[in-house]
Design a protein around this motif. Structure first.
Motif, PDB file in Angstrom:
ATOM      1  N   ARG A 104     -30.117  35.898 -10.242  1.00 43.55           N
ATOM      2  CA  ARG A 104     -31.393  35.979 -10.967  1.00 43.55           C
ATOM      3  C   ARG A 104     -31.605  34.720 -11.814  1.00 43.55           C
ATOM      4  NH1 ARG A 104     -31.395  41.947 -13.544  1.00 43.55           N
ATOM      5  NH2 ARG A 104     -29.187  41.709 -13.048  1.00 43.55           N
ATOM      6  N   GLU A 105     -30.501  34.187 -12.349  1.00 40.65           N
ATOM      7  CA  GLU A 105     -30.619  32.986 -13.187  1.00 40.65           C
ATOM      8  C   GLU A 105     -31.224  31.838 -12.377  1.00 40.65           C
ATOM      9  OE1 GLU A 105     -29.358  29.254 -15.204  1.00 40.65           O
ATOM     10  OE2 GLU A 105     -28.434  29.956 -13.370  1.00 40.65           O
ATOM     11  N   ALA A 106     -30.701  31.639 -11.178  1.00 32.73           N
ATOM     12  CA  ALA A 106     -31.197  30.547 -10.330  1.00 32.73           C
ATOM     13  C   ALA A 106     -32.677  30.759 -10.002  1.00 32.73           C
ATOM     14  CB  ALA A 106     -30.366  30.476  -9.053  1.00 32.73           C
ATOM     15  N   THR A 107     -33.027  32.006  -9.676  1.00 37.21           N
ATOM     16  CA  THR A 107     -34.411  32.323  -9.309  1.00 37.21           C
ATOM     17  C   THR A 107     -35.374  32.004 -10.454  1.00 37.21           C
ATOM     18  OG1 THR A 107     -33.574  34.126  -7.965  1.00 37.21           O
ATOM     19  CG2 THR A 107     -35.926  34.182  -8.488  1.00 37.21           C
ATOM     20  N   TYR A 108     -35.049  32.491 -11.651  1.00 37.13           N
ATOM     21  CA  TYR A 108     -35.972  32.297 -12.764  1.00 37.13           C
ATOM     22  C   TYR A 108     -35.950  30.860 -13.285  1.00 37.13           C
ATOM     23  CZ  TYR A 108     -37.289  37.121 -12.594  1.00 37.13           C
ATOM     24  OH  TYR A 108     -37.813  38.313 -12.167  1.00 37.13           O
ATOM     25  N   ARG A 109     -34.807  30.183 -13.162  1.00 40.73           N
ATOM     26  CA  ARG A 109     -34.748  28.767 -13.556  1.00 40.73           C
ATOM     27  C   ARG A 109     -35.680  27.964 -12.659  1.00 40.73           C
ATOM     28  NH1 ARG A 109     -30.939  25.816 -11.545  1.00 40.73           N
ATOM     29  NH2 ARG A 109     -29.453  27.547 -11.532  1.00 40.73           N
ATOM     30  N   GLU A 110     -35.617  28.258 -11.360  1.00 38.03           N
ATOM     31  CA  GLU A 110     -36.471  27.535 -10.419  1.00 38.03           C
ATOM     32  C   GLU A 110     -37.951  27.817 -10.667  1.00 38.03           C
ATOM     33  OE1 GLU A 110     -34.806  28.568  -6.609  1.00 38.03           O
ATOM     34  OE2 GLU A 110     -32.941  27.546  -7.164  1.00 38.03           O
ATOM     35  N   SER A 111     -38.230  29.004 -11.218  1.00 40.30           N
ATOM     36  CA  SER A 111     -39.633  29.339 -11.475  1.00 40.30           C
ATOM     37  C   SER A 111     -40.098  28.782 -12.821  1.00 40.30           C
ATOM     38  CB  SER A 111     -39.817  30.856 -11.427  1.00 40.30           C
ATOM     39  OG  SER A 111     -39.403  31.430 -12.645  1.00 40.30           O
ATOM     40  N   GLY A 112     -39.242  28.038 -13.515  1.00 38.66           N
ATOM     41  CA  GLY A 112     -39.694  27.326 -14.715  1.00 38.66           C
ATOM     42  C   GLY A 112     -39.210  27.862 -16.047  1.00 38.66           C
ATOM     43  N   GLU A 114     -36.523  28.400 -18.980  1.00 38.64           N
ATOM     44  CA  GLU A 114     -35.287  27.727 -19.402  1.00 38.64           C
ATOM     45  C   GLU A 114     -34.220  28.797 -19.573  1.00 38.64           C
ATOM     46  OE1 GLU A 114     -33.485  24.639 -22.708  1.00 38.64           O
ATOM     47  OE2 GLU A 114     -35.641  24.897 -22.551  1.00 38.64           O
ATOM     48  N   THR A 115     -33.175  28.716 -18.767  1.00 42.13           N
ATOM     49  CA  THR A 115     -32.181  29.788 -18.717  1.00 42.13           C
ATOM     50  C   THR A 115     -30.783  29.269 -19.037  1.00 42.13           C
ATOM     51  OG1 THR A 115     -31.890  29.354 -16.379  1.00 42.13           O
ATOM     52  CG2 THR A 115     -33.438  31.083 -16.949  1.00 42.13           C
TER      53      THR A 115
END
Lengths: 134, 134
Positions: A104-112, A114-115
């Motif tokens: 999920r971290e990778a997914t939301y980081r890619e969507s912009g 800051e994670t």
């Protein structure tokens, strides 16, 4: 800087204390008032009991004039939702979201978003320590 | 390097996969066999079901000839006990222990255990991100 922290667990309380000691105006939110006992006795910030995914609670915490928001509860989904609300609805400039699950971290980081993923950081630190890089 | 990892949670499984892919001989211990499902399908190491604070389980995992040991279950006390057993009884050269509680972490670090505290690291990373240092 006016900062709102959602989640007064170990990381949230440590972060709140550090930011408070660094001179920032800190408000911390937690659904369980007992959690505020984790804060250092010197903590001068505000404490708001409630859910950080509830817009009214966020308004009480002063989100409309906040410079930064950090979501550090133990729930990835809550952290993601609250961060999106802070960023998209209240236009907080700096939003940082903790996500334990690397996928999920990778997914939301890619969507912009800051994670920060403590799972990956922790694994990397131990990998380095075991490999003698530390 | 022969490495034993105790705890196949998110960090343990990520660490085991990374070390395995780096060519190390990895054995992972968990009291719950379902946890091994977290391992990458390519994982070539050994899986041992049992408690890492049980000397017999540690022997089955090969602690007597291990070069390194990492304790990364969700329980600080279990991690501390297992690390002490690995270090003091089995004389494993490299022992790394994860401790969530910053107070216990400081205490055991000062007493000579190599420790990693994700709480402090996480708080520092978010502090830096909020302060614009990231």
């Amino acid at each position: 800087m006016k900062v709102i922290i959602m989640g007064c667990g170990r990381v949230g309380s440590t972060l709140a204390t550090s930011l408070d000691q660094a001179g920032h105006k800190v408000t911390i939110i937690d659904s369980n008032a007992d959690s505020f006992q984790r804060l250092d006795s010197t903590f001068k910030g505000e404490k708001v009991q409630g859910s950080g995914i509830d817009e009214e609670t966020l308004k009480v915490a002063g989100i409309e004039t906040a410079d930064a928001f950090a979501a550090v509860t133990n729930g990835d989904n809550r952290n993601i939702m609250a961060s999106q609300i802070a960023k998209e609805i209240f236009h907080v400039k700096k939003v940082v979201c903790r996500i334990y699950d690397p996928i999920r971290e990778a997914t939301y980081r890619e969507s912009g978003l800051e994670t920060i993923c403590p799972t990956l950081v922790g694994a990397l630190m131990i990998f380095d320590a075991l490999s003698g890089k530390k």
